[in-house]
Design a protein around this motif. Structure first.
Motif, PDB file in Angstrom:
ATOM      1  N   GLU A  81      28.098  64.200  22.877  1.00  0.00           N
ATOM      2  CA  GLU A  81      27.092  63.117  23.118  1.00  0.00           C
ATOM      3  C   GLU A  81      27.391  62.202  24.249  1.00  0.00           C
ATOM      4  OE1 GLU A  81      25.893  60.964  19.617  1.00  0.00           O
ATOM      5  OE2 GLU A  81      24.980  62.951  18.653  1.00  0.00           O
ATOM      6  N   SER A  82      27.878  62.974  25.302  1.00  0.00           N
ATOM      7  CA  SER A  82      28.533  62.019  26.593  1.00  0.00           C
ATOM      8  C   SER A  82      27.377  62.101  27.682  1.00  0.00           C
ATOM      9  CB  SER A  82      29.705  62.634  26.989  1.00  0.00           C
ATOM     10  OG  SER A  82      29.613  64.060  27.612  1.00  0.00           O
ATOM     11  N   ILE A  83      26.591  63.059  27.532  1.00  0.00           N
ATOM     12  CA  ILE A  83      25.514  63.462  28.668  1.00  0.00           C
ATOM     13  C   ILE A  83      24.103  63.436  28.046  1.00  0.00           C
ATOM     14  CG2 ILE A  83      24.484  64.711  30.637  1.00  0.00           C
ATOM     15  CD1 ILE A  83      27.311  63.258  31.001  1.00  0.00           C
ATOM     16  N   TRP A  84      23.247  62.542  28.218  1.00  0.00           N
ATOM     17  CA  TRP A  84      22.042  62.544  27.638  1.00  0.00           C
ATOM     18  C   TRP A  84      20.762  62.937  28.647  1.00  0.00           C
ATOM     19  CZ3 TRP A  84      20.685  62.485  22.489  1.00  0.00           C
ATOM     20  CH2 TRP A  84      21.737  62.187  21.490  1.00  0.00           C
ATOM     21  N   VAL A  85      19.634  63.655  28.561  1.00  0.00           N
ATOM     22  CA  VAL A  85      18.738  63.972  29.311  1.00  0.00           C
ATOM     23  C   VAL A  85      17.446  63.835  28.926  1.00  0.00           C
ATOM     24  CG1 VAL A  85      17.734  65.947  30.700  1.00  0.00           C
ATOM     25  CG2 VAL A  85      20.396  65.603  30.822  1.00  0.00           C
ATOM     26  N   ILE A  86      16.568  63.493  29.518  1.00  0.00           N
ATOM     27  CA  ILE A  86      14.962  63.404  29.104  1.00  0.00           C
ATOM     28  C   ILE A  86      14.301  64.138  30.520  1.00  0.00           C
ATOM     29  CG2 ILE A  86      14.682  61.763  27.326  1.00  0.00           C
ATOM     30  CD1 ILE A  86      14.017  59.812  29.454  1.00  0.00           C
ATOM     31  N   PHE A  87      13.353  64.901  30.315  1.00  0.00           N
ATOM     32  CA  PHE A  87      12.967  65.814  31.356  1.00  0.00           C
ATOM     33  C   PHE A  87      11.466  66.099  31.241  1.00  0.00           C
ATOM     34  CE2 PHE A  87      12.933  70.627  32.199  1.00  0.00           C
ATOM     35  CZ  PHE A  87      12.355  70.667  33.406  1.00  0.00           C
ATOM     36  N   ASN A  88      10.893  65.901  32.291  1.00  0.00           N
ATOM     37  CA  ASN A  88       9.264  66.505  32.249  1.00  0.00           C
ATOM     38  C   ASN A  88       9.054  67.490  33.354  1.00  0.00           C
ATOM     39  OD1 ASN A  88       6.567  66.814  32.286  1.00  0.00           O
ATOM     40  ND2 ASN A  88       6.512  64.781  33.834  1.00  0.00           N
ATOM     41  N   GLY A  89       8.759  68.732  32.836  1.00  0.00           N
ATOM     42  CA  GLY A  89       8.700  69.714  33.972  1.00  0.00           C
ATOM     43  C   GLY A  89       9.207  71.066  33.494  1.00  0.00           C
ATOM     44  N   GLU A  90       9.452  71.922  34.599  1.00  0.00           N
ATOM     45  CA  GLU A  90       9.996  73.350  34.206  1.00  0.00           C
ATOM     46  C   GLU A  90      10.935  73.590  35.181  1.00  0.00           C
ATOM     47  OE1 GLU A  90       9.179  74.912  31.522  1.00  0.00           O
ATOM     48  OE2 GLU A  90       7.277  73.948  31.024  1.00  0.00           O
ATOM     49  N   ILE A  91      12.059  74.251  34.805  1.00  0.00           N
ATOM     50  CA  ILE A  91      13.246  74.588  35.736  1.00  0.00           C
ATOM     51  C   ILE A  91      12.916  76.183  35.662  1.00  0.00           C
ATOM     52  CG2 ILE A  91      15.414  74.824  36.274  1.00  0.00           C
ATOM     53  CD1 ILE A  91      14.302  71.977  36.273  1.00  0.00           C
ATOM     54  N   TYR A  92      12.429  76.728  36.702  1.00  0.00           N
ATOM     55  CA  TYR A  92      12.388  78.300  36.798  1.00  0.00           C
ATOM     56  C   TYR A  92      13.376  79.065  36.902  1.00  0.00           C
ATOM     57  CZ  TYR A  92       7.617  76.214  37.398  1.00  0.00           C
ATOM     58  OH  TYR A  92       6.362  75.368  37.253  1.00  0.00           O
ATOM     59  N   ASN A  93      14.521  78.711  37.783  1.00  0.00           N
ATOM     60  CA  ASN A  93      15.619  79.587  37.739  1.00  0.00           C
ATOM     61  C   ASN A  93      16.535  79.147  36.554  1.00  0.00           C
ATOM     62  OD1 ASN A  93      16.489  76.733  38.724  1.00  0.00           O
ATOM     63  ND2 ASN A  93      17.895  77.614  40.099  1.00  0.00           N
ATOM     64  N   PHE A  94      16.136  78.624  35.472  1.00  0.00           N
ATOM     65  CA  PHE A  94      17.009  78.173  34.568  1.00  0.00           C
ATOM     66  C   PHE A  94      17.900  79.605  33.882  1.00  0.00           C
ATOM     67  CE2 PHE A  94      13.806  79.110  31.479  1.00  0.00           C
ATOM     68  CZ  PHE A  94      14.513  79.409  30.105  1.00  0.00           C
ATOM     69  N   PRO A  95      17.373  80.651  33.678  1.00  0.00           N
ATOM     70  CA  PRO A  95      18.191  81.637  33.478  1.00  0.00           C
ATOM     71  C   PRO A  95      19.406  81.997  34.081  1.00  0.00           C
ATOM     72  CG  PRO A  95      15.856  82.378  33.358  1.00  0.00           C
ATOM     73  CD  PRO A  95      16.008  81.165  33.704  1.00  0.00           C
ATOM     74  N   GLU A  96      19.181  82.159  35.586  1.00  0.00           N
ATOM     75  CA  GLU A  96      20.261  82.431  36.451  1.00  0.00           C
ATOM     76  C   GLU A  96      21.298  81.036  36.237  1.00  0.00           C
ATOM     77  OE1 GLU A  96      16.604  83.644  38.797  1.00  0.00           O
ATOM     78  OE2 GLU A  96      16.845  82.062  37.088  1.00  0.00           O
ATOM     79  N   LEU A  97      20.867  79.860  36.297  1.00  0.00           N
ATOM     80  CA  LEU A  97      21.657  78.649  36.402  1.00  0.00           C
ATOM     81  C   LEU A  97      22.513  78.881  34.700  1.00  0.00           C
ATOM     82  CD1 LEU A  97      19.709  75.784  37.440  1.00  0.00           C
ATOM     83  CD2 LEU A  97      21.595  76.813  38.560  1.00  0.00           C
ATOM     84  N   LYS A  98      21.904  79.349  33.874  1.00  0.00           N
ATOM     85  CA  LYS A  98      22.557  79.484  32.449  1.00  0.00           C
ATOM     86  C   LYS A  98      23.801  80.355  32.534  1.00  0.00           C
ATOM     87  CE  LYS A  98      21.668  80.507  27.603  1.00  0.00           C
ATOM     88  NZ  LYS A  98      20.745  80.669  26.595  1.00  0.00           N
ATOM     89  N   ARG A  99      23.333  81.469  33.123  1.00  0.00           N
ATOM     90  CA  ARG A  99      24.470  82.454  33.424  1.00  0.00           C
ATOM     91  C   ARG A  99      25.771  82.168  34.182  1.00  0.00           C
ATOM     92  NH1 ARG A  99      20.079  85.995  33.724  1.00  0.00           N
ATOM     93  NH2 ARG A  99      20.032  85.846  35.847  1.00  0.00           N
ATOM     94  N   GLU A 100      25.296  81.299  35.389  1.00  0.00           N
ATOM     95  CA  GLU A 100      26.351  80.733  35.877  1.00  0.00           C
ATOM     96  C   GLU A 100      27.150  79.727  35.391  1.00  0.00           C
ATOM     97  OE1 GLU A 100      26.686  78.414  40.309  1.00  0.00           O
ATOM     98  OE2 GLU A 100      24.709  79.019  39.861  1.00  0.00           O
ATOM     99  N   LEU A 101      26.732  78.847  34.475  1.00  0.00           N
ATOM    100  CA  LEU A 101      27.177  77.839  33.784  1.00  0.00           C
ATOM    101  C   LEU A 101      28.055  78.451  32.571  1.00  0.00           C
ATOM    102  CD1 LEU A 101      24.453  74.936  33.887  1.00  0.00           C
ATOM    103  CD2 LEU A 101      26.807  74.858  34.906  1.00  0.00           C
ATOM    104  N   GLU A 102      27.423  79.201  32.095  1.00  0.00           N
ATOM    105  CA  GLU A 102      28.503  80.257  30.863  1.00  0.00           C
ATOM    106  C   GLU A 102      29.534  80.687  31.602  1.00  0.00           C
ATOM    107  OE1 GLU A 102      25.075  81.370  27.804  1.00  0.00           O
ATOM    108  OE2 GLU A 102      25.341  82.744  29.594  1.00  0.00           O
TER     109      GLU A 102
END
Length: 633
Positions: free
Chosen positions: A68-89
């Motif tokens: 609970e150090s970072i909190w996000v609220i977000f309106n929209g869509e991140i279309y490259n999130f599958p690629e970003l998820k793999r990169e962050l993993e």
């Protein structure tokens, strides 16, 4: 897709009241009927309303990391999130949902503010770094989603719509005459301004950061187009652009709920449907029109496109009575006045589409990217005019200025003799010369050089477009100012008024950054507009669609009404001395441009429609308090 809002007391650090955040969030209920959420922590409060699109069970916001150090609220869509998820993993981050919001949480932990440059999508978001006590609020590169805010000496209130800010501050707001001047010049109010004093909106690609009791506003998206070296051949560009289109559409079809297309009769949305058919079939399509009595109607063309690509097609029929009766309601949904006549068909086509789908693609973007408007021809070939003898330019200009009802051409001719680049663009985009707009105001209301404030809005763009040609520079400004603050703004407001998410595949970041590196002759070539885009269309569309006349989204029909048959509405407002516009404007000056229009001396239908919209806006929004209690339905 959702509505977000928040309050941060960065100055006095006073605790945020939960009931205030709840009231702000409730004002956005129409944007997110599926879920709500809150995070209140001392001087910070975040609110969220959700329209569930992806990971229906796991996308609750505000979202945080396990600590609970970072909190996000977000309106929209991140279309490259599958690629970003793999990169962050690969960096060791552990994900707990399938939602795109989570890549923002972990992306911020990995890259800090630079996470924004890793995102390919549309977003208005806020990131709270609890350990650093830092709040970051940002809008996507091309402004598909909005963020409004108001900064007091000790606090900031922000949200996806003005009504959330109004609910948080509990204050009425005064109209800013200088912003009104901008609206009358351009049909919209450019970021960061709104028509209200002290209420601002983030410009596309900018962010607000609050830290250690201070705040700053800066541009985070600083892409600087440089020409390809060596330049692509036409064949290479055509092939590469088609692949970019395919990738974008495939990404933006990702959804766990039904998805459709807002279909016109033209090539842009027709190409989208053809591309969608590469990844599925029997898509739902929706078209709005005015019936066979109007020669410029596009219902027949759209139905033919739908039949060729086997979509489940629905038509929405409007008439003049519906248009006039609905205008006040639509203006209320917009919160800011937008004087594009296509706001009415957009409202109704979104309303009908929402009965079947939660997501709809729309074909906005190619006109700005590839030079699809009449003004682009003038900008493209202006150098030839500038190189001609002065006596010839003076003679041609005199003939053009004597022509009735050619205001766009007259402005274009005048602007070509202006040496300063940004000021040329300013005059091309203005509905009327600045002194004509200033003359509409009552004496003493405007300050000096009010209309030039748009140059301040564009000031930080100039260094980024230093290597673009004349047409490319003009389009660079359009994509970061006129498109987000006019067309994309009303697309967002009018779709979300019905709980519909609209996606814009042509404004994928990869596509825009590629096209901005191409020279003018890839866009407007031999007098042919959208040249490269149309070459790509040839690969997937039949010749019958490619040969169709450009009609717009039922725009021409509505403009015809305001030139002729809909005079009653205009006369009621413009000739009535009790109309609220005359609290700011001079009745004789307004009535003079009305009479010039009626006589055929000048084509003033755009500025007259702007005045009608402004009056309707004044009537439905008598101060900000009315906005805070409206749902937008």
């Amino acid at each position: 897709m959702c509505g977000i809002c928040g309050q941060y007391n960065f100055g006095d650090r006073a605790p945020v009241l939960r009931r205030n955040i709840e009231k702000m969030t409730k004002s956005l209920a129409h944007r997110g009927p599926d879920d709500e959420g809150y995070h209140i922590a001392g001087p910070l409060g975040l609110g969220f309303r959700r329209l569930s699109i992806i990971d229906l069970e796991g996308g609750h916001q505000p979202m945080s990391d396990p600590e609970e150090s970072i909190w996000v609220i977000f309106n929209g869509e991140i279309y490259n999130f599958p690629e970003l998820k793999r990169e962050l993993e690969a960096f060791g981050h552990i994900f707990h949902t399938k939602c795109d919001t989570e890549v923002i949480v972990h992306g911020y932990k990995q890259w800090g503010d630079e996470v924004l440059n890793h995102l390919n999508g549309m977003f208005g978001l806020a990131i709270w770094d609890a350990r650093q006590e830092r709040l970051v609020i940002a809008r996507d590169p091309f402004g598909i989603k909005l963020i409004y805010y108001k900064i007091d000496p000790n606090s900031v209130y922000f949200g996806s719509e003005i009504r959330a800010v109004a609910a948080g501050t509990n204050e009425s707001a005064e109209i800013d005459p200088s912003s009104l001047n901008l609206f009358l010049r351009y049909r919209y109010t450019p970021s960061p301004y709104t028509l209200f004093k002290d209420v601002r909106k983030l410009a596309a690609g900018t962010m607000l950061k609050f830290e250690k009791g201070t705040h700053c506003l800066r541009r985070w998206y600083k892409y600087k187009p440089t020409p390809f070296s060596p330049m692509r051949s036409f064949d290479e560009a055509q092939e590469e652009l088609l692949e970019l289109y395919k990738r974008s559409v495939k990404r933006q079809l990702l959804s766990d709920v039904p998805l459709g297309l807002l279909l016109s009769g033209g090539v842009d949305s027709g190409l989208l449907l053809a591309l969608m058919n590469l990844y599925g079939e029997s898509w739902r399509t929706y078209t709005v029109g005015y019936g066979s009595s109007f020669s410029d109607d596009e219902l027949t063309d759209a139905a033919d496109t739908a039949a060729r690509f086997s979509s489940e097609h629905t038509t929405v029929m409007l008439d003049r009575t519906t248009f006039e009766e609905a205008l006040p309601k639509i203006v209320s949904c917009l919160e800011e006045p937008i004087a594009s006549s296509s706001i009415v068909p957009m409202y109704f086509v979104c309303e009908r589409a929402r009965e079947d789908v939660k997501v709809a693609l729309v074909g906005q973007g190619p006109d700005e990217l590839f030079g699809g408007y009449r003004r682009h021809l003038g900008v493209r070939y202006g150098a030839f005019w500038g190189g001609s003898p002065r006596w010839m330019r003076a003679s041609v200009a005199a003939v053009i200025n004597a022509l009735p009802r050619n205001e766009t051409l007259k402005r274009g001719i005048y602007s070509l003799d202006i040496p300063e680049r940004m000021r040329r663009y300013q005059h091309v985009l203005s509905l009327l010369p600045g002194n004509n707009i200033d003359a509409l105001f009552q004496d003493g209301i405007l300050g000096p050089d009010t209309g030039d404030k748009i140059l301040e809005c564009w000031q930080d763009l100039a260094p980024l477009m230093s290597e673009t040609d004349e047409l490319g520079g003009f389009q660079f400004v359009e994509l970061r100012s006129t498109l987000p603050d006019e067309l994309l703004m009303y697309a967002d407001k009018l779709s979300m008024a019905h709980g519909l998410e609209v996606r814009v595949p042509y404004l994928d970041k990869e596509i825009v950054e590629y096209v901005e590196r191409l020279p003018a002759n890839f866009k407007v070539r031999g007098g042919s507009q959208k040249w490269l885009h149309r070459q790509v269309c040839r690969a997937l569309l039949p010749a019958a669609i490619l040969k169709r006349k450009k009609r717009g989204f039922a725009v021409n029909v509505v403009d015809d009404w305001f030139r002729g048959t809909a005079r009653r509405k205009m006369e009621e407002i413009l000739l009535d001395r009790e109309s609220q516009i005359y609290n700011y404007l001079s009745a004789p000056a307004v009535q003079e441009i009305y009479e010039q229009h009626q006589s055929g001396q000048h084509d003033n239908h755009k500025i007259l429609f702007s005045l009608v919209v402004f009056e309707e806006w004044l009537r439905v929004n008598e101060g900000m308090e009315s906005l805070s209690h409206s749902t937008g339905d």
